[in-house]
Scaffold this motif. Structure first.
Motif, PDB file in Angstrom:
ATOM      1  N   ASN A 314       0.901  -1.170   0.029  1.00  0.00           N
ATOM      2  CA  ASN A 314       0.124   0.118   0.035  1.00  0.00           C
ATOM      3  C   ASN A 314       0.944   1.377  -0.116  1.00  0.00           C
ATOM      4  OD1 ASN A 314      -2.266  -1.393   0.048  1.00  0.00           O
ATOM      5  ND2 ASN A 314      -3.005  -1.123   1.968  1.00  0.00           N
ATOM      6  N   ARG A 315       2.017   1.157   0.735  1.00  0.00           N
ATOM      7  CA  ARG A 315       2.786   2.204   0.542  1.00  0.00           C
ATOM      8  C   ARG A 315       3.366   2.441  -0.636  1.00  0.00           C
ATOM      9  NH1 ARG A 315       7.967   3.243   4.771  1.00  0.00           N
ATOM     10  NH2 ARG A 315       8.590   5.159   3.975  1.00  0.00           N
ATOM     11  N   LYS A 318       0.639   4.214  -2.608  1.00  0.00           N
ATOM     12  CA  LYS A 318       0.211   5.617  -2.345  1.00  0.00           C
ATOM     13  C   LYS A 318       1.344   6.548  -2.737  1.00  0.00           C
ATOM     14  CE  LYS A 318      -0.610   4.440   2.151  1.00  0.00           C
ATOM     15  NZ  LYS A 318      -0.927   4.500   3.365  1.00  0.00           N
ATOM     16  N   GLN A 323      -2.814   8.956  -2.389  1.00  0.00           N
ATOM     17  CA  GLN A 323      -3.916   8.805  -1.402  1.00  0.00           C
ATOM     18  C   GLN A 323      -3.250   8.785   0.086  1.00  0.00           C
ATOM     19  OE1 GLN A 323      -5.038   5.479  -3.594  1.00  0.00           O
ATOM     20  NE2 GLN A 323      -7.172   6.189  -3.834  1.00  0.00           N
ATOM     21  N   LYS A 324      -4.027   9.218   1.061  1.00  0.00           N
ATOM     22  CA  LYS A 324      -3.438   9.225   2.234  1.00  0.00           C
ATOM     23  C   LYS A 324      -3.731   8.162   3.191  1.00  0.00           C
ATOM     24  CE  LYS A 324      -2.583  13.589   1.199  1.00  0.00           C
ATOM     25  NZ  LYS A 324      -1.132  13.953   1.084  1.00  0.00           N
ATOM     26  N   THR A 325      -4.441   7.366   2.858  1.00  0.00           N
ATOM     27  CA  THR A 325      -5.026   6.108   3.946  1.00  0.00           C
ATOM     28  C   THR A 325      -5.149   4.856   3.147  1.00  0.00           C
ATOM     29  OG1 THR A 325      -7.224   6.395   3.686  1.00  0.00           O
ATOM     30  CG2 THR A 325      -6.143   7.671   5.232  1.00  0.00           C
ATOM     31  N   ASP A 326      -4.772   3.718   3.851  1.00  0.00           N
ATOM     32  CA  ASP A 326      -4.939   2.313   3.364  1.00  0.00           C
ATOM     33  C   ASP A 326      -6.318   2.083   2.855  1.00  0.00           C
ATOM     34  OD1 ASP A 326      -2.152   2.037   3.641  1.00  0.00           O
ATOM     35  OD2 ASP A 326      -2.218   0.752   5.272  1.00  0.00           O
TER      36      ASP A 326
END
Length: 349
Positions: A314-315, A318, A323-326
């Motif tokens: 996810n990192r 992103k 995007q800021k969140t998982d």
């Protein structure tokens, strides 16, 4: 029942949204009087981004007209008024996402005018829950295409033409960069930095970067030149023949039959969506494929879905999507097919 008096100024709510009290009284009144600079920043925080103001204006106008028609007070509105408006929207019916946007507009308007918002009242939450159950929680979402489907669309393009060069770059860059269509249309040639390792795209502003801080995306070379987003974007820039100005532009007919020349007019978000639909939803003869319903947003959700299926963290995802969140990764990935995407098929039985 005696109808409430409607403020005469409410007819101009769409323009009022941009004008709020210098010192908001109901919300943060103590902060607003603490110091001039605190009050200034509070006001800016309440106003939000310019595009938010524009997006809510139409919804507020609709709410104002509704209140006028039914003899209700729109500002400050009570819980019963908002609940009635939401119920009527649901009965039309409007989409759940549209109803929630109207709610957000009403909430923001009360904040800006210094009134307590009725939007988060417990009674209203129950009404919204009932509407949600009735309309269904699943929103219409842009589907994700496969890499092979994208490649097939690219193969059908005539890249000996200006339109073909532009559209190939648009599709490949949009997918590999996980771009929103608003970001694609805002790109300038000077935002692109071609290096030996990758194409670095410098985003001056985006939906999740309203403050305008520097934000970069990296787009990498592909093994096959025909599907390489970096080489294909460079080819389009060379076709433009300039180092500044809008990247994706409309075309005009040239003097020679079949010739098209790039203009300085930036493509609209609507046109970008139309081009994606044209190339991804039709066969080689130009016929619409019934089961395909891709849109410009599919460029972004397809990047996320393909990345998740290929085991990317996810990192890492992103870093490209910004995007800021998982949770947003889960929301955007299209893994709803219970047969295709299910751990139960790999149990080793």
């Amino acid at each position: 029942m005696i109808p409430k008096v409607i403020p005469a100024t409410f007819a101009h709510m769409s323009t009022e949204l941009t004008r709020i009290p210098d010192q908001p009284q109901a919300l943060g009144s103590q902060l607003a009087t603490a110091a001039d600079n605190v009050a200034r920043y509070l006001k800016l925080g309440l106003e939000g981004a310019d595009n938010t103001v524009l997006a809510y204006s139409a919804d507020l106008k609709s709410f104002g007209e509704y209140c006028t028609l039914h003899g209700l007070c729109p500002l400050p509105a009570d819980v019963a008024t908002v609940a009635r408006y939401m119920a009527d929207l649901a009965d039309i019916p409007r989409k759940l996402s549209t109803i929630k946007r109207h709610l957000a507009a009403i909430h923001k308007h009360h904040q800006l005018r210094g009134y307590p918002s009725p939007v988060h009242a417990d009674e209203l939450a129950l009404v919204i829950e009932g509407i949600t159950r009735t309309l269904g929680k699943r929103q219409k979402q842009a589907p994700a295409f496969t890499v092979e489907e994208l490649k097939e669309s690219i193969r059908r393009l005539d890249v000996t033409t200006t339109a073909g060069l532009r559209d190939r770059a648009l599709l490949l860059l949009g997918f590999a960069g996980a771009f929103r269509r608003s970001e694609l249309v805002a790109l300038n040639v000077e935002h692109l930095e071609f290096t030996e390792r990758a194409l670095i795209v410098h985003l001056p502003k985006s939906k999740t970067n309203q403050a305008g801080e520097a934000e970069d995306k990296a787009v990498f070379y592909a093994a096959t030149a025909a599907f390489c987003p970096v080489r294909c974007t460079r080819a389009w820039v060379q076709q433009l023949g300039r180092s500044t100005g809008p990247l994706f532009v409309s075309l005009k007919r040239g003097k020679v039959k079949g010739e098209a020349l790039p203009t300085q007019k930036r493509l609209s978000a609507l046109r970008v969506n139309g081009l994606v639909q044209l190339h991804l939803n039709h066969d080689e003869e130009g016929h619409k494929i019934p089961e395909k319903n891709y849109s410009a947003h599919s460029l972004r959700v397809s990047f996320i879905t393909v990345s998740v299926l290929r085991g990317q963290s996810n990192r890492f995802i992103k870093n490209q999507t910004k995007q800021k969140t998982d949770a947003m990764i889960d929301r955007y990935s299209r893994l709803d097919d219970v047969v295709s995407f299910n751990a139960a098929q790999n149990l080793g039985l």
